[in-house]
Design a protein around this motif. Structure first.
Motif, PDB file in Angstrom:
ATOM      1  N   HIS A  18     -50.382  51.903  78.527  1.00 23.15           N
ATOM      2  CA  HIS A  18     -51.837  51.899  78.635  1.00 23.15           C
ATOM      3  C   HIS A  18     -52.415  52.890  77.629  1.00 23.15           C
ATOM      4  N   ILE A  24     -49.571  54.521  83.418  1.00 24.31           N
ATOM      5  CA  ILE A  24     -49.862  53.095  83.567  1.00 24.31           C
ATOM      6  C   ILE A  24     -49.235  52.319  82.420  1.00 24.31           C
ATOM      7  N   ILE A  26     -48.895  48.210  80.849  1.00 30.70           N
ATOM      8  CA  ILE A  26     -49.474  46.866  80.913  1.00 30.70           C
ATOM      9  C   ILE A  26     -48.300  45.896  80.829  1.00 30.70           C
ATOM     10  N   ASN A  31     -52.441  45.661  84.341  1.00 31.21           N
ATOM     11  CA  ASN A  31     -52.145  47.067  84.614  1.00 31.21           C
ATOM     12  C   ASN A  31     -51.075  47.171  85.701  1.00 31.21           C
ATOM     13  N   HIS A 197     -55.775  49.462  92.259  1.00 31.04           N
ATOM     14  CA  HIS A 197     -56.185  48.878  90.982  1.00 31.04           C
ATOM     15  C   HIS A 197     -57.692  49.029  90.775  1.00 31.04           C
ATOM     16  N   ASP A 201     -59.238  50.814  87.579  1.00 36.94           N
ATOM     17  CA  ASP A 201     -60.127  50.019  86.732  1.00 36.94           C
ATOM     18  C   ASP A 201     -61.545  50.583  86.679  1.00 36.94           C
TER      19      ASP A 201
END
Length: 229
Positions: A18, A24, A26, A31, A197, A201
């Motif tokens: 990330h 994190i 991807i 994610n 999440h 986010d």
């Protein structure tokens, strides 16, 4: 039980780091956070914000250092007699002969989670997923962590055998909490994962703990705007 050292997987994933959130990844375009964060979330969500969103690093506590030492010692002993196997080989073989493994990596791109199971027992009739913790109290946060391991394992295998989640007192054989991973529990942990999440986010706010005892012992309190001396 046979000891299987799971060292690789037949399936490969598209993985990227990330760009701004430490820890994190991807994976397959979504994610993906470490399952251990669910334990931290149950302690204090704002701690996750300080450590991973703001990137604040602190010195490990003596308890963390001691726990890592015990964990590494058990892992070294296990590897001495374990037979190397892929994840898929171990799962398939366990349908006939029971086996156990330590530090078993699981990942579920669909749910955006990944992590290492402390110990897993694969038996012809059931799968037992174990997470080692200090003490003998099954906190909601620790239960959520091992439930997420169950979800990831099930997602990887389409397992039809009974899956059980268990917490064990670190350094002992004492399973002080165990439950069957039912559809109801699966639904609950999916909801918790979705909240995580939402936090990452930016769709949901990180809520700090209201427990002053947690605040006083928190290693991030000097960086926390919510800490009241």
């Amino acid at each position: 039980m046979q000891q299987k050292n799971i060292t690789e997987f037949e399936k490969e994933y598209d993985i990227k780091e990330h760009p701004s959130i430490k820890g994190i990844q991807i994976i397959e375009g979504k994610n993906n956070f470490p399952i251990s964060w669910l334990n931290q979330q149950g302690y204090c969500e704002y701690q996750i914000y300080i450590e991973y969103m703001k990137g604040i690093e602190t010195v490990p506590t003596p308890e963390m250092t001691h726990g890592s030492a015990i964990h590494n010692q058990l892992e070294t002993i296990f590897k001495q007699d374990a037979t190397p196997a892929t994840f898929e080989e171990a799962v398939e073989a366990s349908k006939e002969t029971a086996s156990m493994s330590r530090e078993c990596f699981v990942v579920a791109p669909e749910y955006g989670i990944r992590g290492y199971i402390d110990e897993i027992w694969m038996k012809p009739t059931e799968i037992v997923i174990i997470d080692d913790k200090p003490g003998r109290t099954p906190y909601q946060s620790t239960m959520n962590q091992v439930r997420a391991y169950c979800l990831a394992y099930k997602n990887m295998t389409d397992e039809t055998r009974t899956i059980k989640a268990a917490l064990r007192e670190r350094g002992t054989d004492n399973l002080f909490w165990i439950e069957v991973f039912t559809p109801e529990i699966e639904k609950e942990i999916k909801f918790t994962i979705e909240r995580m999440h939402g936090l990452l986010d930016g769709k949901k706010p990180f809520i700090p703990t209201k427990n002053p005892n947690k605040c006083r012992s928190c290693r991030y309190k000097r960086y926390c705007e919510h800490y009241k001396k």
